[in-house]
Design an enzyme around this catalytic site. Structure first.
Site, short mmCIF file in Angstrom:
data_model
loop_
_atom_site.label_atom_id
_atom_site.label_comp_id
_atom_site.label_asym_id
_atom_site.label_seq_id
_atom_site.Cartn_x
_atom_site.Cartn_y
_atom_site.Cartn_z
N LYS A 151 73.03 -8.99 53.18
CA LYS A 151 72.02 -9.23 52.84
C LYS A 151 71.76 -10.86 52.57
CE LYS A 151 70.69 -4.46 51.55
NZ LYS A 151 70.76 -3.75 50.06
N TYR A 163 63.14 -0.15 56.42
CA TYR A 163 63.16 0.50 55.13
C TYR A 163 62.00 1.37 55.07
CZ TYR A 163 66.99 -2.25 53.17
OH TYR A 163 68.12 -2.77 52.82
N ASN A 217 72.54 -6.29 45.81
CA ASN A 217 73.57 -5.45 45.91
C ASN A 217 74.41 -5.89 47.20
OD1 ASN A 217 71.98 -4.18 47.79
ND2 ASN A 217 72.32 -2.20 46.67
N HIS A 256 74.23 -3.77 53.30
CA HIS A 256 73.30 -2.44 53.72
C HIS A 256 74.30 -1.51 54.87
CE1 HIS A 256 70.69 0.51 55.68
NE2 HIS A 256 71.12 0.11 56.77
N GLU A 294 69.43 2.89 63.75
CA GLU A 294 69.32 1.34 63.28
C GLU A 294 69.85 0.65 64.12
OE1 GLU A 294 71.13 1.70 59.31
OE2 GLU A 294 69.24 2.63 58.45
#
Ligand code: IDP
Ligand code: MG
Length: 150
Positions: A9, A49, A112, A115, A126
């Protein structure tokens, strides 16, 4: 052979942790299938998402993932879904096991770093969402027989 989408990310990219994430997945024995570096369009972020739409953190999550470039990859291997999520660690970094990426490099759930797909079905979905079929590379490594039992 299972496949997972993996994202480093924007926080991971900004902090120079792309190589660290790739190194850990390579050392685990997983095989890279596809990779690209991109700034995520809002539409793609919202589709990716969609399951979190309506949750209190949703708007912040879309803002976070679209804020700066990400490294998007597909990795494969036996038990890849569980193995990769284990390497990433729990969603909340303060609950992540020592030695995991989120434990070792993160403090906040909204920062965090990575993913990873949470099921075989989502790994396939995905992968198809983020990559065209021709961007997926089918290949084998000489060492595969020392990592993959069959
Ligand atoms: P995962 O990334 O471990 O699969 P999910 O529950 O699918 O975790 O949540 C997706 C992402 O949404 C998380 O990685 C995190 O970046 C963000 N997120 C989840 N819960 C919260 C929260 O309570 N506050 C802020 N961000 C959150
Ligand atoms: Mg998730």
């Amino acid at each position: 052979m299972e496949r997972s989408l993996v994202l480093v990310k924007p926080d991971g990219v900004q902090r120079g942790l792309v190589g660290e994430v790739i190194a850990r997945l390579e050392r685990r024995g997983l095989r890279l299938v596809a990779a690209k570096f991109l700034q995520v369009p809002t539409q793609l972020a919202e589709t990716h998402y969609a399951i979190h739409k309506g949750k209190p953190f949703y708007d912040g999550l879309i803002a976070y993932i679209t804020s700066a470039p990400v490294m998007a990859m597909v990795w494969e291997g036996p038990n890849a879904i569980a193995a990769i999520r284990q390497t990433m660690g729990a969603t909340r970094p303060w609950e992540a096991a020592p030695g995991t990426i989120r434990h070792d490099f993160a403090l906040e759930v909204g920062r965090n770093l990575t993913h990873a797909s949470d099921s075989v079905e989502n790994g396939a979905a995905e992968t198809a969402l983020w990559f065209k079929a021709e961007e997926l590379v089918e290949w084998s490594r000489d060492v595969d027989r020392w990592i993959f039992e069959k």
